[in-house]
Design a protein around this motif. Structure first.
Motif, short mmCIF file in Angstrom:
data_model
loop_
_atom_site.label_atom_id
_atom_site.label_comp_id
_atom_site.label_asym_id
_atom_site.label_seq_id
_atom_site.Cartn_x
_atom_site.Cartn_y
_atom_site.Cartn_z
N ILE A 219 42.91 -25.00 122.52
CA ILE A 219 42.73 -23.56 122.30
C ILE A 219 41.33 -23.12 122.72
O ILE A 219 41.14 -22.10 123.39
N ASP A 220 40.33 -23.93 122.35
CA ASP A 220 38.94 -23.59 122.73
C ASP A 220 38.75 -23.62 124.25
O ASP A 220 38.06 -22.77 124.82
N GLU A 221 39.37 -24.60 124.93
CA GLU A 221 39.26 -24.68 126.39
C GLU A 221 39.91 -23.47 127.05
O GLU A 221 39.40 -22.94 128.03
N LYS A 222 41.04 -23.03 126.49
CA LYS A 222 41.71 -21.85 127.05
C LYS A 222 40.91 -20.58 126.81
O LYS A 222 40.94 -19.66 127.62
N LEU A 223 40.16 -20.53 125.69
CA LEU A 223 39.31 -19.37 125.42
C LEU A 223 38.11 -19.34 126.38
O LEU A 223 37.72 -18.28 126.86
N LYS A 224 37.56 -20.51 126.67
CA LYS A 224 36.40 -20.59 127.57
C LYS A 224 36.80 -20.38 129.03
O LYS A 224 36.09 -19.72 129.79
N HIS A 225 37.93 -20.95 129.42
CA HIS A 225 38.37 -20.89 130.82
C HIS A 225 39.83 -20.45 130.88
O HIS A 225 40.71 -21.28 131.17
N SER A 276 29.15 -38.76 111.22
CA SER A 276 28.67 -38.11 112.44
C SER A 276 29.80 -37.38 113.13
O SER A 276 29.64 -36.25 113.59
N THR A 277 30.98 -38.03 113.21
CA THR A 277 32.13 -37.40 113.86
C THR A 277 32.60 -36.20 113.06
O THR A 277 33.00 -35.20 113.62
N ALA A 278 32.57 -36.31 111.73
CA ALA A 278 33.04 -35.22 110.88
C ALA A 278 32.21 -33.96 111.09
O ALA A 278 32.71 -32.84 110.93
N ARG A 279 30.92 -34.13 111.47
CA ARG A 279 30.07 -32.96 111.67
C ARG A 279 30.37 -32.25 112.98
O ARG A 279 30.00 -31.11 113.19
N LYS A 280 31.03 -32.95 113.91
CA LYS A 280 31.35 -32.35 115.21
C LYS A 280 32.62 -31.53 115.07
O LYS A 280 33.71 -32.06 115.02
N THR A 281 32.48 -30.22 114.97
CA THR A 281 33.65 -29.37 114.82
C THR A 281 33.80 -28.49 116.05
O THR A 281 32.82 -28.17 116.72
N THR A 282 34.98 -28.09 116.33
CA THR A 282 35.23 -27.23 117.48
C THR A 282 34.81 -25.80 117.14
O THR A 282 34.73 -25.42 115.98
N PRO A 283 34.51 -24.99 118.16
CA PRO A 283 34.19 -23.58 117.92
C PRO A 283 35.27 -22.88 117.12
O PRO A 283 34.99 -22.00 116.32
N LEU A 284 36.54 -23.28 117.33
CA LEU A 284 37.64 -22.67 116.59
C LEU A 284 37.47 -22.91 115.10
O LEU A 284 37.62 -22.00 114.29
#
Length: 295
Positions: A219-225, A276-284
């Protein structure tokens, strides 16, 4: 959190006032139905089949179809007339060993919270169930339907887990399954070795909803491009044929033995790496949190 039901646990002459709270929550992405040409949202309307007219909520009633096309209407007071005492009680009739009940019977858990005056009896039942390694089998009415249910100790509390009645379960004999004789001894020993190699202690924190995370990324990739095509997904795995089974088992076993942490490098990461991984969240996900705070 609001209780979905209030009543009492009853076993023998003991009565314990309790409230039920959902023990699980569904975390799914919500999608809307749109018209493809202009992305206009599509509404779900309540339409009468007789004339095609939309029906407002205050004109809708509950009806039971006793014959094809013939209904009897039940009002709220009709539901209330059904044994008031039974609808407010988790009535335990039997206690059984937990291992005697197949997991297929259980399907929805609720936390049970003691209400004023019931704390001591609640603690007594919880401790007695723990000591005896048993669960209580009960019947309870929730939202106009009677359920079979189990009262189980869960940590420092009690849990009510709804169960299927036996008549609701599909007989496994109705499915086509291969007989035990179809398993070769050499393949069986190798499969058991693979299971032993991949065995680890149960840690629910290491499992994540990978599909939801991947979908958020799409979804984020489709929003960006929005005008760029996304790369194709992974190919579907091939079904292992009977002829290849032994070779595939051997490769799986070799890979499991040589890979870090019993073949689960992603799942068995250190707690520091998981944080560390848990802190990486998508813009969505970030936008969803922002909307929640704003609300």
């Amino acid at each position: 959190m609001r209780a979905i039901w209030k009543g009492a646990i009853s076993f023998g002459l003991v009565n314990i006032p309790i409230a039920l709270y959902p023990a699980t929550r569904r975390e799914e992405l919500s999608f809307h139905l749109l018209r493809g040409s202009d992305l206009s949202p599509i509404n779900n309307k309540r339409v009468a089949t007789a004339d095609g007219k939309e029906v407002p909520w205050d004109q809708i009633v509950k009806g039971y179809e006793y014959e094809k096309g013939k209904f009897i209407v039940l009002k709220e007071e009709d539901f209330a007339r059904v044994d008031i005492e039974a609808t407010q009680t988790v009535d335990i009739t039997d206690f059984v060993k937990i291992e005697e009940v197949s997991p297929i019977f259980f399907y929805k858990p609720y936390f049970m919270e003691p209400q004023k005056g019931g704390e001591k009896a609640y603690a007594l039942l919880r401790t007695a169930l723990k000591k005896s390694d048993k669960i209580g089998i009960a019947k309870v009415v929730i939202r106009t339907r009677q359920h079979l249910a189990a009262v189980k100790p869960q940590g420092e509390g009690l849990m009510l887990e709804l169960m299927h009645f036996e008549g609701e379960l599909v007989d496994v004999k109705s499915f086509k399954v291969p007989p035990e004789s179809a398993v070769a001894e050499k393949e069986l020993k190798m499969a058991q070795s693979l299971i032993d190699t991949l065995t680890s202690k149960w840690d629910p924190a290491k499992y994540r909803d990978d599909y939801r995370q991947a979908l958020e990324t799409v979804i984020d990739e489709k929003l960006k491009h929005p005008d760029e095509p996304l790369p194709a997904g992974p190919p579907k795995p091939k079904t292992t044929s009977s002829a290849d089974l032994l070779a595939v088992l051997q490769r799986s076993l070799d890979h499991a033995r040589t890979s870090p942490r019993n073949g689960h490098p992603k799942q068995e990461r250190s707690s520091k790496a998981r944080k560390s991984t848990a802190r990486k969240t998508t813009p969505l996900a970030t936008r969803k949190r922002s909307r929640a705070k704003a609300a």
